[in-house]
Design a protein around this motif. Structure first.
Motif, PDB file in Angstrom:
ATOM      1  N   LEU A 200       0.862  -1.355  -0.102  1.00 61.98           N
ATOM      2  CA  LEU A 200      -0.151  -0.081   0.170  1.00 61.98           C
ATOM      3  C   LEU A 200       0.845   1.071   0.115  1.00 61.98           C
ATOM      4  O   LEU A 200       1.952   1.322   0.901  1.00 61.98           O
ATOM      5  CB  LEU A 200      -0.911  -0.029   1.248  1.00 61.98           C
ATOM      6  CG  LEU A 200      -1.765  -1.200   1.446  1.00 61.98           C
ATOM      7  CD1 LEU A 200      -2.666  -1.179   2.776  1.00 61.98           C
ATOM      8  CD2 LEU A 200      -2.738  -1.524   0.295  1.00 61.98           C
ATOM      9  N   LEU A 201       0.180   2.137  -0.646  1.00 65.23           N
ATOM     10  CA  LEU A 201       1.050   3.561  -0.675  1.00 65.23           C
ATOM     11  C   LEU A 201       0.593   4.275   0.778  1.00 65.23           C
ATOM     12  O   LEU A 201      -0.532   4.117   1.125  1.00 65.23           O
ATOM     13  CB  LEU A 201       0.613   4.462  -1.805  1.00 65.23           C
ATOM     14  CG  LEU A 201       1.202   3.988  -3.385  1.00 65.23           C
ATOM     15  CD1 LEU A 201       0.407   4.685  -4.257  1.00 65.23           C
ATOM     16  CD2 LEU A 201       2.603   4.052  -3.292  1.00 65.23           C
ATOM     17  N   PRO A 202       1.511   4.867   1.422  1.00 66.89           N
ATOM     18  CA  PRO A 202       1.275   5.474   2.655  1.00 66.89           C
ATOM     19  C   PRO A 202       0.284   6.660   2.253  1.00 66.89           C
ATOM     20  O   PRO A 202       0.111   7.252   1.436  1.00 66.89           O
ATOM     21  CB  PRO A 202       2.751   6.139   3.167  1.00 66.89           C
ATOM     22  CG  PRO A 202       3.374   6.063   2.085  1.00 66.89           C
ATOM     23  CD  PRO A 202       2.892   5.208   1.015  1.00 66.89           C
ATOM     24  N   HIS A 203      -0.793   6.784   3.342  1.00 70.30           N
ATOM     25  CA  HIS A 203      -1.939   7.795   3.072  1.00 70.30           C
ATOM     26  C   HIS A 203      -1.181   9.264   3.226  1.00 70.30           C
ATOM     27  O   HIS A 203      -0.521   9.657   4.049  1.00 70.30           O
ATOM     28  CB  HIS A 203      -2.924   7.645   4.158  1.00 70.30           C
ATOM     29  CG  HIS A 203      -3.754   6.419   3.829  1.00 70.30           C
ATOM     30  ND1 HIS A 203      -4.249   6.002   2.637  1.00 70.30           N
ATOM     31  CD2 HIS A 203      -4.050   5.573   4.714  1.00 70.30           C
ATOM     32  CE1 HIS A 203      -4.823   4.515   2.822  1.00 70.30           C
ATOM     33  NE2 HIS A 203      -4.717   4.292   4.003  1.00 70.30           N
ATOM     34  N   GLY A 204      -1.674  10.021   2.158  1.00 70.83           N
ATOM     35  CA  GLY A 204      -1.610  11.383   2.269  1.00 70.83           C
ATOM     36  C   GLY A 204      -2.329  12.200   1.203  1.00 70.83           C
ATOM     37  O   GLY A 204      -2.857  11.357   0.363  1.00 70.83           O
ATOM     38  N   SER A 285      -7.503  10.197   7.099  1.00 73.60           N
ATOM     39  CA  SER A 285      -6.119  10.773   6.993  1.00 73.60           C
ATOM     40  C   SER A 285      -6.483  12.170   6.099  1.00 73.60           C
ATOM     41  O   SER A 285      -5.234  13.053   6.160  1.00 73.60           O
ATOM     42  CB  SER A 285      -5.192   9.839   5.963  1.00 73.60           C
ATOM     43  OG  SER A 285      -6.028   9.728   4.701  1.00 73.60           O
ATOM     44  N   ALA A 286      -7.495  12.507   5.703  1.00 80.33           N
ATOM     45  CA  ALA A 286      -7.759  13.767   5.152  1.00 80.33           C
ATOM     46  C   ALA A 286      -8.078  14.803   6.092  1.00 80.33           C
ATOM     47  O   ALA A 286      -7.460  16.073   6.114  1.00 80.33           O
ATOM     48  CB  ALA A 286      -9.007  13.697   3.937  1.00 80.33           C
ATOM     49  N   TYR A 287      -9.176  14.689   6.873  1.00 82.31           N
ATOM     50  CA  TYR A 287      -9.604  15.888   7.857  1.00 82.31           C
ATOM     51  C   TYR A 287     -10.571  14.961   8.814  1.00 82.31           C
ATOM     52  O   TYR A 287     -11.200  13.961   8.683  1.00 82.31           O
ATOM     53  CB  TYR A 287     -10.390  16.983   7.066  1.00 82.31           C
ATOM     54  CG  TYR A 287     -11.435  16.821   6.512  1.00 82.31           C
ATOM     55  CD1 TYR A 287     -12.768  16.432   6.942  1.00 82.31           C
ATOM     56  CD2 TYR A 287     -11.411  16.224   4.984  1.00 82.31           C
ATOM     57  CE1 TYR A 287     -13.879  16.195   6.144  1.00 82.31           C
ATOM     58  CE2 TYR A 287     -12.500  15.843   4.288  1.00 82.31           C
ATOM     59  CZ  TYR A 287     -13.707  16.003   4.887  1.00 82.31           C
ATOM     60  OH  TYR A 287     -14.884  15.524   4.081  1.00 82.31           O
ATOM     61  N   GLU A 288     -10.803  15.801  10.091  1.00 78.34           N
ATOM     62  CA  GLU A 288     -11.661  15.353  10.819  1.00 78.34           C
ATOM     63  C   GLU A 288     -13.130  15.077  10.503  1.00 78.34           C
ATOM     64  O   GLU A 288     -13.672  15.899   9.883  1.00 78.34           O
ATOM     65  CB  GLU A 288     -11.701  16.201  12.090  1.00 78.34           C
ATOM     66  CG  GLU A 288     -12.688  16.129  13.139  1.00 78.34           C
ATOM     67  CD  GLU A 288     -12.081  15.394  14.474  1.00 78.34           C
ATOM     68  OE1 GLU A 288     -12.916  14.935  15.244  1.00 78.34           O
ATOM     69  OE2 GLU A 288     -10.965  15.390  14.565  1.00 78.34           O
ATOM     70  N   GLY A 289     -13.647  13.802  10.752  1.00 83.45           N
ATOM     71  CA  GLY A 289     -15.101  13.576  10.324  1.00 83.45           C
ATOM     72  C   GLY A 289     -15.093  13.188   8.841  1.00 83.45           C
ATOM     73  O   GLY A 289     -16.505  13.065   8.437  1.00 83.45           O
ATOM     74  N   GLY A 337      -6.517   6.560  -8.833  1.00 90.93           N
ATOM     75  CA  GLY A 337      -5.936   5.967  -7.565  1.00 90.93           C
ATOM     76  C   GLY A 337      -6.870   5.937  -6.351  1.00 90.93           C
ATOM     77  O   GLY A 337      -8.045   6.143  -6.613  1.00 90.93           O
ATOM     78  N   HIS A 338      -6.226   5.903  -5.304  1.00 91.75           N
ATOM     79  CA  HIS A 338      -6.914   5.779  -4.097  1.00 91.75           C
ATOM     80  C   HIS A 338      -7.786   7.141  -3.757  1.00 91.75           C
ATOM     81  O   HIS A 338      -7.175   8.080  -3.868  1.00 91.75           O
ATOM     82  CB  HIS A 338      -6.052   5.437  -3.008  1.00 91.75           C
ATOM     83  CG  HIS A 338      -6.692   4.845  -1.690  1.00 91.75           C
ATOM     84  ND1 HIS A 338      -7.459   5.647  -0.920  1.00 91.75           N
ATOM     85  CD2 HIS A 338      -6.716   3.578  -1.183  1.00 91.75           C
ATOM     86  CE1 HIS A 338      -7.915   4.908   0.047  1.00 91.75           C
ATOM     87  NE2 HIS A 338      -7.503   3.868   0.138  1.00 91.75           N
ATOM     88  N   TYR A 339      -9.118   6.907  -3.282  1.00 95.57           N
ATOM     89  CA  TYR A 339      -9.931   8.089  -3.245  1.00 95.57           C
ATOM     90  C   TYR A 339      -9.252   9.184  -2.015  1.00 95.57           C
ATOM     91  O   TYR A 339      -9.493  10.102  -2.271  1.00 95.57           O
ATOM     92  CB  TYR A 339     -11.278   7.701  -2.719  1.00 95.57           C
ATOM     93  CG  TYR A 339     -12.319   8.752  -2.715  1.00 95.57           C
ATOM     94  CD1 TYR A 339     -12.826   9.168  -3.941  1.00 95.57           C
ATOM     95  CD2 TYR A 339     -12.771   9.299  -1.465  1.00 95.57           C
ATOM     96  CE1 TYR A 339     -14.097  10.009  -3.921  1.00 95.57           C
ATOM     97  CE2 TYR A 339     -13.791  10.191  -1.481  1.00 95.57           C
ATOM     98  CZ  TYR A 339     -14.306  10.634  -2.630  1.00 95.57           C
ATOM     99  OH  TYR A 339     -15.310  11.600  -2.562  1.00 95.57           O
ATOM    100  N   ALA A 340      -8.822   8.609  -1.095  1.00 95.08           N
ATOM    101  CA  ALA A 340      -8.122   9.515   0.016  1.00 95.08           C
ATOM    102  C   ALA A 340      -7.105  10.058  -0.515  1.00 95.08           C
ATOM    103  O   ALA A 340      -6.816  11.331   0.044  1.00 95.08           O
ATOM    104  CB  ALA A 340      -7.836   8.544   1.026  1.00 95.08           C
ATOM    105  N   HIS A 341      -6.235   9.786  -1.384  1.00 98.78           N
ATOM    106  CA  HIS A 341      -5.175  10.464  -1.823  1.00 98.78           C
ATOM    107  C   HIS A 341      -5.352  11.654  -2.648  1.00 98.78           C
ATOM    108  O   HIS A 341      -4.624  12.353  -3.097  1.00 98.78           O
ATOM    109  CB  HIS A 341      -4.232   9.329  -2.551  1.00 98.78           C
ATOM    110  CG  HIS A 341      -3.840   8.352  -1.655  1.00 98.78           C
ATOM    111  ND1 HIS A 341      -3.275   7.057  -2.422  1.00 98.78           N
ATOM    112  CD2 HIS A 341      -3.877   8.231  -0.438  1.00 98.78           C
ATOM    113  CE1 HIS A 341      -2.858   6.282  -1.138  1.00 98.78           C
ATOM    114  NE2 HIS A 341      -3.475   6.947   0.109  1.00 98.78           N
ATOM    115  N   SER A 353      -4.813  11.855  -7.924  1.00103.51           N
ATOM    116  CA  SER A 353      -4.153  11.273  -6.958  1.00103.51           C
ATOM    117  C   SER A 353      -3.071  12.202  -6.593  1.00103.51           C
ATOM    118  O   SER A 353      -2.225  12.835  -7.505  1.00103.51           O
ATOM    119  CB  SER A 353      -3.897   9.957  -6.793  1.00103.51           C
ATOM    120  OG  SER A 353      -2.897   9.431  -6.090  1.00103.51           O
ATOM    121  N   VAL A 354      -2.564  12.382  -5.236  1.00108.66           N
ATOM    122  CA  VAL A 354      -1.285  13.000  -4.962  1.00108.66           C
ATOM    123  C   VAL A 354       0.030  11.984  -5.414  1.00108.66           C
ATOM    124  O   VAL A 354       0.949  12.592  -5.795  1.00108.66           O
ATOM    125  CB  VAL A 354      -1.036  13.374  -3.455  1.00108.66           C
ATOM    126  CG1 VAL A 354      -1.009  11.835  -2.636  1.00108.66           C
ATOM    127  CG2 VAL A 354       0.086  14.254  -3.384  1.00108.66           C
TER     128      VAL A 354
END
Length: 385
Positions: A200-204, A285-289, A337-341, A353-354
């Motif tokens: 996995l790529l680290p979350h960022g 990993s993006a923001y609170e909530g 890419g991964h949604y969170a990224h 993606s970043v």
């Protein structure tokens, strides 16, 4: 492809919301989201009972023939192996006849003993292990709350699964780390005999870039390419690497299901220790909530979660992607890419993606290897926006 919403097929249940380790890079406990602090440490019997009923209800309503149950945390074994077994049995009792429940516990391996493994095995629960590599130095950041290394206990647990309970061994999950030699890291993990390896790529994201990230370079993509070449040269026989297999399948036009690649509809949902229904943890990993839906298993069914805007966006294939992604020739393989990224403060998740440059580097490299063109495999095309 049918129209969304697509039913959930992966149910991640937080049976315990705390961890016996304090890994220094943990996005869940060290990141921007602190909602874990206000939730109970352990999911109560009432929460687990309601969760099992909701899973069964969803499976019956959508005629599921198979589903994945992931027992998660924190460290889920803090809840006790017997409790995990009873909950898994409860879910199996409440799904429709003919629906197979594939249960896995994702653990840091430090609490694994022969007795606990025997209990998990008896209840048909496979064991997935999270590590940073197969040696002490590669796990130096995985320490307990007193700062002591976790590797001795984790190594004992991992070897116990591999040697005494291979039938229950689901594999190892590891995060790429450009500070570590890629091939040496891979070979150290092979020493633990994982049947499957998840890299996995680290979350960022764009507002909080991942470690070692530099938009002018492709250090994470280069790392993956080096491991891919080692795996490819060995004839892909040493272990299965899900990211690599999914990339190969997508390049060949075959269906593939992974959060990191492709346009396969999102089908995972999380139940927290208090019964809250959430999107996947990586969003934290993006923001609170960021993962919140405002729903819970006591008042809402999972179909209501399917209608949540965040879930709907992730099930709409290319429609919810940035214009640059939709125009990219690698779209069907990369999938954005991964949604969170993709997150950027002020514009949300509708961004590339970043890891855009890293993903291009990796995908083109794999494509060249498949085509038998090592010279092309060494070049990287495209730049991150």
């Amino acid at each position: 492809m049918p129209e969304p919403p697509f039913p959930f097929r992966q149910f991640v249940v937080k049976v315990h919301g705390r961890c016996n380790l304090a890994c220094r890079y943990c996005y869940l406990y060290e990141g921007p989201d602190h909602t874990w602090r206000t939730r109970p440490a352990t999911a109560s019997g009432t929460v687990l009972d309601a969760t099992a009923s909701r899973i069964g209800e969803h499976a019956r309503a959508h005629g599921l023939t198979t589903l994945s149950l992931v027992l998660h945390g924190g460290e889920p074994l803090l809840a006790g192996a017997a409790r995990l077994g009873r909950f898994t049995d409860l879910v199996r009792d409440r799904v429709r006849a003919g629906c197979t429940v594939r249960a896995t516990v994702q653990t840091n391996a430090t609490l694994l003993t022969e007795a606990r493994l025997a209990t998990l095995s008896r209840h048909g629960i496979r064991v997935g292990i999270s590590l940073d590599g197969g040696t002490a130095d590669r796990n130096a950041l995985r320490v307990d709350h007193a700062g002591r290394p976790s590797w001795p206990a984790a190594a004992r647990g991992a070897r116990l699964v591999a040697e005494r309970f291979p039938h229950a061994y689901a594999g190892i999950l590891a995060v790429t780390d450009p500070a570590q030699d890629p091939v040496a890291t891979y070979e150290s993990l092979l020493a633990l005999a994982p049947p499957t390896l998840d890299l996995l790529l680290p979350h960022g994201n764009w507002s909080s870039p991942p470690p070692h990230w530099d938009r002018t370079r492709t250090v994470h993509g280069d790392w993956l390419c080096a491991v891919f070449d080692r795996w490819w040269a060995a004839g892909r026989r040493e272990t299965r690497i899900r990211l690599f297999e999914e990339c190969l399948a997508l390049l060949l036009g075959l269906p593939a299901a992974t959060e990191s690649l492709g346009l396969t509809p999102f089908d995972a949902v999380v139940v927290e220790t208090d019964g809250s229904i959430e999107q996947v943890d990586s969003l934290k990993s993006a923001y609170e909530g960021a993962a919140a839906t405002g729903l819970d298993v006591f008042r809402h069914d999972f179909d209501q979660a399917l209608r949540h805007p965040g879930v709907a966006a992730r099930q709409s294939a290319a429609t919810a992607l940035a214009a640059t992604c939709r125009a990219c020739p690698l779209l069907t393989v990369c999938g954005g890419g991964h949604y969170a990224h993709r997150y950027r403060a002020g514009s949300g998740f509708r961004n590339p993606s970043v890891y855009c440059a890293d993903l291009q580097r990796f995908i083109r490299h794999v494509a060249a290897r498949v085509a038998g063109d090592p010279a092309a495999a060494g070049s990287a095309e495209g730049n991150a926006p």
